[in-house]
Every structure is written in C-alpha cells, then in structure tokens.
Design a protein around this motif. Structure first.
Motif, short mmCIF file in Angstrom:
data_model
loop_
_atom_site.label_atom_id
_atom_site.label_comp_id
_atom_site.label_asym_id
_atom_site.label_seq_id
_atom_site.Cartn_x
_atom_site.Cartn_y
_atom_site.Cartn_z
N VAL A 13 55.88 -15.04 38.49
CA VAL A 13 55.82 -13.98 39.48
C VAL A 13 56.25 -12.68 38.82
N LEU A 14 55.50 -11.59 39.08
CA LEU A 14 55.73 -10.29 38.47
C LEU A 14 55.94 -9.24 39.55
N VAL A 15 56.70 -8.20 39.23
CA VAL A 15 56.92 -7.10 40.16
C VAL A 15 56.80 -5.78 39.42
N GLY A 16 56.51 -4.71 40.19
CA GLY A 16 56.34 -3.44 39.51
C GLY A 16 56.30 -2.23 40.41
N LEU A 17 55.52 -1.26 39.98
CA LEU A 17 55.45 0.04 40.63
C LEU A 17 54.97 -0.09 42.07
N ASN A 18 55.51 0.76 42.94
CA ASN A 18 55.10 0.82 44.35
C ASN A 18 55.33 -0.49 45.09
N GLY A 19 56.25 -1.32 44.59
CA GLY A 19 56.56 -2.57 45.28
C GLY A 19 55.50 -3.64 45.15
N VAL A 20 54.62 -3.52 44.16
CA VAL A 20 53.57 -4.53 43.96
C VAL A 20 54.18 -5.81 43.41
N PHE A 42 53.37 -8.73 30.12
CA PHE A 42 52.88 -7.81 31.15
C PHE A 42 53.43 -6.42 30.90
N GLY A 43 52.71 -5.40 31.43
CA GLY A 43 53.16 -4.04 31.17
C GLY A 43 52.40 -2.98 31.93
N LEU A 44 52.01 -1.94 31.19
CA LEU A 44 51.39 -0.77 31.79
C LEU A 44 50.10 -1.09 32.54
N ARG A 45 49.88 -0.35 33.62
CA ARG A 45 48.62 -0.34 34.35
C ARG A 45 48.13 -1.72 34.76
N GLY A 46 49.05 -2.59 35.09
CA GLY A 46 48.68 -3.92 35.55
C GLY A 46 48.13 -4.82 34.46
N VAL A 82 46.43 -1.89 39.36
CA VAL A 82 46.64 -1.07 38.18
C VAL A 82 48.08 -0.58 38.12
N ALA A 83 48.92 -1.12 39.00
CA ALA A 83 50.34 -0.76 38.99
C ALA A 83 51.01 -1.39 37.77
#
Length: 334
Positions: A278-285, A238-242, A263-264
């Motif tokens: 389970v994945l986590v990322g930008l803006n708390g997504v 997983f990585g950039l832009r979802g 797209v986070a």
C-alpha cells in the motif's frame, strides 16, 4: 531539491520547524563586529495537545505499540490507533523516519542528522547523534538488529552503528553515489538483501548486509521516494508522478511498471505480508497493489499530503500534513 524534500521542507517551514534546526542557534550577540559561530545545542520537543493532528511523517507498528514521528521532534505512541500520547523527546528537529529491531529497541531520525534511540518500546528516547552543521537530514532508517542500524539521507548521507548507537559512523557511498544524490529510502528485502532508492532513479543493492553496494540499472530517471520488499527476492519502488515499478528479483534488473492510476507522487508505503503493498502520497492519494497484481486507487477524506502508512485491521493508519488519519478500506488487508 526533489519533490519529497521540497514538500517536507515547505510544510516544515510553514509550521515553524526550520526555526528549530541550526538557524535558531545563532548567538544573539549580533552587535559584535566579528561574532563567533554559536555551538548548536538541541532543544527538547514541546508537548502540545494538537500534535496528533499536526504534521507527522512516519508511522510503524513495533509489535507492541504504534509509533508515529514528525514535526518539531514529535513522537507519539498508541496502543489502539485511536488514542495517541506524545512522549518527551530531547530534540526539536523534525523527525522523518522511525524503525524498530524488536518491540523494545528502535530508532527515530530526521533533520539536523538527529538520531534517537529507545530501549523501552518508545516510552523514553535518548539522543545519539546531532549534526546540524552538516545540513543533511536523515530520510530513512533500517534497524537490522538491536545492535546494528543504517541511516540514509540527503546529499549521499549514510550513517551506520554496530553498537546500538553508542557511535554512528559515516559510510563512504562513492562506490555507487559519486554525485552525492539524495538517498531517500532503505529497506531489507525478504531474501536479506538491502536496497536503497533515491534521487534521479538511483538504485543500489547490497548482498552482504551492507558491507558493499552495487548500483543498479533503473527503469526511470526521476526520483524514487520509497522501496518495499516484494515476494521472496523482489522489490517495489515508487516516487515522482505516480511512477511505481515492481521486480520479482531485484538482483535481475528486470522491472515492470505498475499502472497506479494516478500522477500524484508517492511519498510512503508499507508491505502487507502475503497481500501486496500500500502506497500513499500527494493530495491524500492511496494506492493498494494486491498480491495478484490488482491495483486500487483511493482518496483520503482530508485530501492532504500523506507520507507514511500502516495497515491496521480493517483500516489504514496514515500520517501526513493532517496528522494521523484512520481510513476505512473496501477490503481488509492482512
């Protein structure tokens, strides 16, 4: 600089972490005509009451305790996911990653190529490696057993120990990383293969416990920030832009894109044995990928960037810009 490092460096700079790396060690003898470079010495982390609510970058369950690491050398320990105690750490560099071989033996690492070791479940830590002069942060750790571990990071950095960290030696990655791309994540798959994911779609796999590596064809040419084991011999990256991709056999080179519903960029994740990822990322997504392929997209209450996550009973323990967050789930994860 890719998004993960950009976010980490920006967040760290805002909170003063970079003042704790090589830059703070310049000799104050600025009036000298030709000052000699000062030897950079590590400074111990400060014990601060609000550390559990401050920038944290990774979290793991050792089997006996929960360990979180982050800003300014912070290492936190918890027995229940609610109450966190900061322990003494001999370095103030931002710590980006933590890994344990068993409940007692583990490593934490981060900026200034700092690597710390514990033999008592995280109560005390010893500094084993500190190289601020190379300007290559460690971004991911893999503890293979109590004696052997691998650390990967920026600009192709790969370090290895085979003696519990008494020595850390740089590994030549030119065989699969001629351009010295950032190695953002390393993981052991369920069949024993080792897998690295990194900048510009970099994928590499080792079928001999890290003795040799083979570059893999990638379905995506943007940066991957994480890799998780999936099934008997597969992986999820997983990585950039979802962008999230799944393979049932990582050696096969066949990948299927997971429609993450966002797209986070995804910065961290955890495998849930028998129940997906389970994945986590930008803006708390937050994105959960169930074993049956069902994808659910959630949002943390704080809405701030998340970089690490751990399923814990009927909640997710996530870490990021707002420290440790306990996030209820619509269904318990195993």
């Amino acid at each position: 600089m890719d998004v993960k490092r950009a976010w980490r460096f920006a967040a760290a700079a805002a909170l003063g972490v970079l003042a704790g790396s090589a830059s703070w060690a310049q000799d104050e003898a600025a009036g000298e005509s030709s000052p000699q470079p000062a030897a950079v010495k590590p400074m111990p982390a400060e014990i601060m009451p609000r550390t559990p609510q401050s920038l944290l970058l990774d979290i793991k369950n050792t089997g006996a305790h929960l360990i979180a690491v982050g800003d300014r050398g912070a290492i936190l320990v918890s027995n229940n996911g609610k109450d966190w105690a900061q322990v003494e750490v001999p370095v103030r560099a931002a710590l980006t990653t933590v890994a344990f071989a068993d409940p007692q033996h583990g490593w934490a690492a981060g900026h200034d190529a700092a690597i710390l070791h514990t033999e008592d479940g995280g109560r005390t830590w010893k500094l084993q490696n500190f190289q601020p002069e190379i300007e290559k942060p460690v971004l991911s750790l893999l503890a293979l057993d109590t004696q052997r571990a691998l650390a990967v990071g920026a600009y192709g950095l790969m370090l290895e120990t085979t003696d519990a960290g008494s020595t850390w030696n740089e590994v030549d990655t030119l065989g699969f990383n001629e351009d010295e791309l950032h190695l953002n994540a390393i993981a052991k798959l369920n069949n024993g293969d080792l897998f690295i994911a990194g900048e510009q779609g970099l994928m590499a796999i080792s079928t001999d416990a890290g003795a040799s590596w083979q570059k893999q064809a990638s379905p995506y040419d943007g940066s991957y920030f994480g890799v998780l084991p999936h099934g008997e011999k597969g992986a999820l990256v997983f990585g950039l832009r979802g962008n999230v991709y799944l393979s049932d056999d990582a050696r096969s080179g066949k990948w299927t894109q997971v429609q993450a519903g966002t797209v986070a960029s995804m910065f961290g994740g955890a495998a849930v044995p028998g129940d997906g990822e389970v994945l986590v990322g930008l803006n708390g997504v937050i994105v959960t990928v169930a074993a049956d392929g069902k994808v659910e997209t959630l949002q943390s209450p704080a809405g701030t960037p998340l970089s690490g996550v751990l399923p814990y009973g009927d909640v997710l323990l996530a870490v990021g810009e707002s420290g440790v967050q306990s996030i209820p789930l619509s269904r318990p994860l195993k």
